[in-house]
Scaffold this active site. Structure first.
Site, PDB file in Angstrom:
ATOM      1  N   GLY A  13       0.998  -1.009   0.008  1.00 59.49           N
ATOM      2  CA  GLY A  13       0.016   0.009   0.086  1.00 59.49           C
ATOM      3  C   GLY A  13       1.146   1.247  -0.064  1.00 59.49           C
ATOM      4  O   GLY A  13       2.020   1.255   0.928  1.00 59.49           O
ATOM      5  N   THR A  14       0.821   1.946  -0.973  1.00 60.31           N
ATOM      6  CA  THR A  14       2.029   2.990  -1.066  1.00 60.31           C
ATOM      7  C   THR A  14       1.797   4.425  -1.754  1.00 60.31           C
ATOM      8  O   THR A  14       0.390   4.388  -2.149  1.00 60.31           O
ATOM      9  CB  THR A  14       2.979   2.068  -2.115  1.00 60.31           C
ATOM     10  OG1 THR A  14       4.315   2.856  -1.941  1.00 60.31           O
ATOM     11  CG2 THR A  14       2.511   1.787  -3.387  1.00 60.31           C
TER      12      THR A  14
END
Lengths: 210, 216
Positions: B17-18
């Site tokens: 998740g970035t």
């Protein structure tokens, strides 16, 4: 957040404090599923002479809550025999939103001016917490402009700078969020009263996009 | 609510998740990412470099499922090396983007990975390609990952076509810092790669050097 048949404010709302008052703003789109039920909605709602609220979430829920608070506050103001505090209005919203948190879908920003603390912005998001902030954004379109407001906000802005900041932010959100759009409604609340403005689609601030 | 004996990280899928970003400037591109890898609520790696080399002057940044993304990068890395040797000259950025796009489109039901491809070639200069969902779209700047939603407004307002290298580095650095501030799944340090005709330059920005903004 939109449902078939349910009228929702998937929206972008914003409020900013400045020395002497507040600026509030919102887009103007109300949707029922994919249909835009109202493209010129007024989401900035009168609560008292110097107190407004910005509504997001279910149109019905927020209208009902605002009606109740409007009544409670006008009664309170008559009893007190002086203009009510913004903090009082915000807490009235909080009481309702927290007590009926399971049944409501309402994200509300309360903003206004009073003699004691000047311009104040209180946010009452879904769930019913209350917190005062120098500026607050809300609604589905707000996720896209966190970066913009974090980087552009400076403490100590003038009323004109706040109006520009709010208009830019909401315009950016409207460009990216399918559920926000229409015109930008702005209002500046100071000791002198409320000054309302509308920015039409053709006059929206434009940003070069790839 | 949860079983007290069973932690998130033993059961949750590992995801990057970035926040990833790539932007074109006058003479090349800058491509960057944060460094957080999460498994549920746990951060299993706080210093992962999500900017991966595909060729000397072509890099990609990854988001989504860490495993899926790494698998795709491995395949593309191999195919780009082969392609470069066969052509006898540095490959085009478009070639890398096309290979990524082909894999992502063919396996779009199985894969959960989004790659941004950016680089410099002798034919078209600096280019950025987004490959979300298996399409290939050339852009002046591209954002990706869970943290990207928070910086669309900032990127729309701050990006100018034809920036200098320094302006572009500042733009990507600020965008990543803002997203890392707001997205729980992004954080750690900032990795940036600047690609020009001269080659690729990798930099890491840690702690104090990460730009900070107004905190209420």
């Amino acid at each position: 957040m939109s449902g078939r048949g349910r009228i929702v404010f998937s929206t972008t709302i914003m409020a900013v404090e400045f020395d002497g008052g507040v600026v509030i703003g919102a887009d103007s789109r109300t949707t029922t599923g994919a249909y835009i039920a109202n493209r010129v909605t007024d989401k900035l709602t009168f609560i008292h002479d110097h107190i407004f609220c910005c509504r997001s979430g279910s149109a019905a829920d927020t209208q009902a809550i605002a009606d109740v608070v409007n009544y409670q506050l006008s009664f309170h103001s008559i009893e007190l025999d002086e203009p009510p505090l913004v903090q009082t209005a915000a807490n009235l919203f909080k009481e309702l939103c927290y007590r009926y948190r399971e049944d409501l879908t309402a994200g509300i920003i309360v903003a206004g001016w009073d003699k004691r603390k000047g311009g104040q912005v209180y946010t009452v998001p879904m769930g019913g917490m209350i917190v005062r902030q120098s500026f607050s954004i809300g609604g589905s379109g707000s996720t896209y402009i966190y970066g913009y407001v974090d980087s552009s906000y400076k403490p100590g802005m003038t009323k004109e700078e706040c109006l520009e900041f709010t208009a830019n932010a909401i315009s950016l959100a409207m460009e990216r969020d399918g559920s926000s759009g229409g015109v930008i409604r702005l209002a500046a609340i100071t000791e002198a009263g409320v000054e309302r403005k509308v920015i039409l689609g053709s006059e929206l601030p434009r940003f070069t996009v790839s | 609510m949860d079983d007290l004996l069973e932690s998130d990280w033993t059961t949750e899928e590992v995801s990057t998740g970035t926040t990833i970003i790539a932007a074109v400037f006058d003479g090349g591109v800058v491509i960057g990412s944060d460094s957080r890898v999460s498994a549920g609520q746990a951060v299993v790696n706080r210093v992962l470099n999500k900017v991966c080399r595909l060729h000397d002057k072509i890099y990609c940044s990854i988001s989504g499922s860490a495993a899926d993304a790494q698998a795709v990068v491995d395949i593309v890395d191999y195919q780009m090396e082969l392609h470069g040797i066969q052509m006898g000259q540095p490959p085009l950025v478009q070639a890398a983007a096309t290979i990524v796009k082909d894999i992502c489109y063919k396996y779009k039901e199985e894969l959960v990975a989004h790659l941004l491809v950016a680089g410099w070639d002798h034919k078209y200069g600096g280019q950025v390609y987004g490959t979300l969902g298996g399409m290939m779209i050339k852009q002046q700047f591209a954002l990706g990952g869970s943290g990207s939603t928070y910086i669309y407004g900032f990127a729309d307002s701050a990006f100018k076509p034809g920036m200098t290298k320094e302006e572009c580095l500042k733009f990507t650095k600020c965008a990543l810092a803002l997203a890392m501030n707001r997205d729980g799944s992004s954080g750690g340090v900032i990795y940036l790669v600047t690609i020009t005709s001269k080659g690729a330059e990798e930099t890491v920005i840690t702690a104090k050097d990460i730009p900070s903004f107004y905190e209420d």
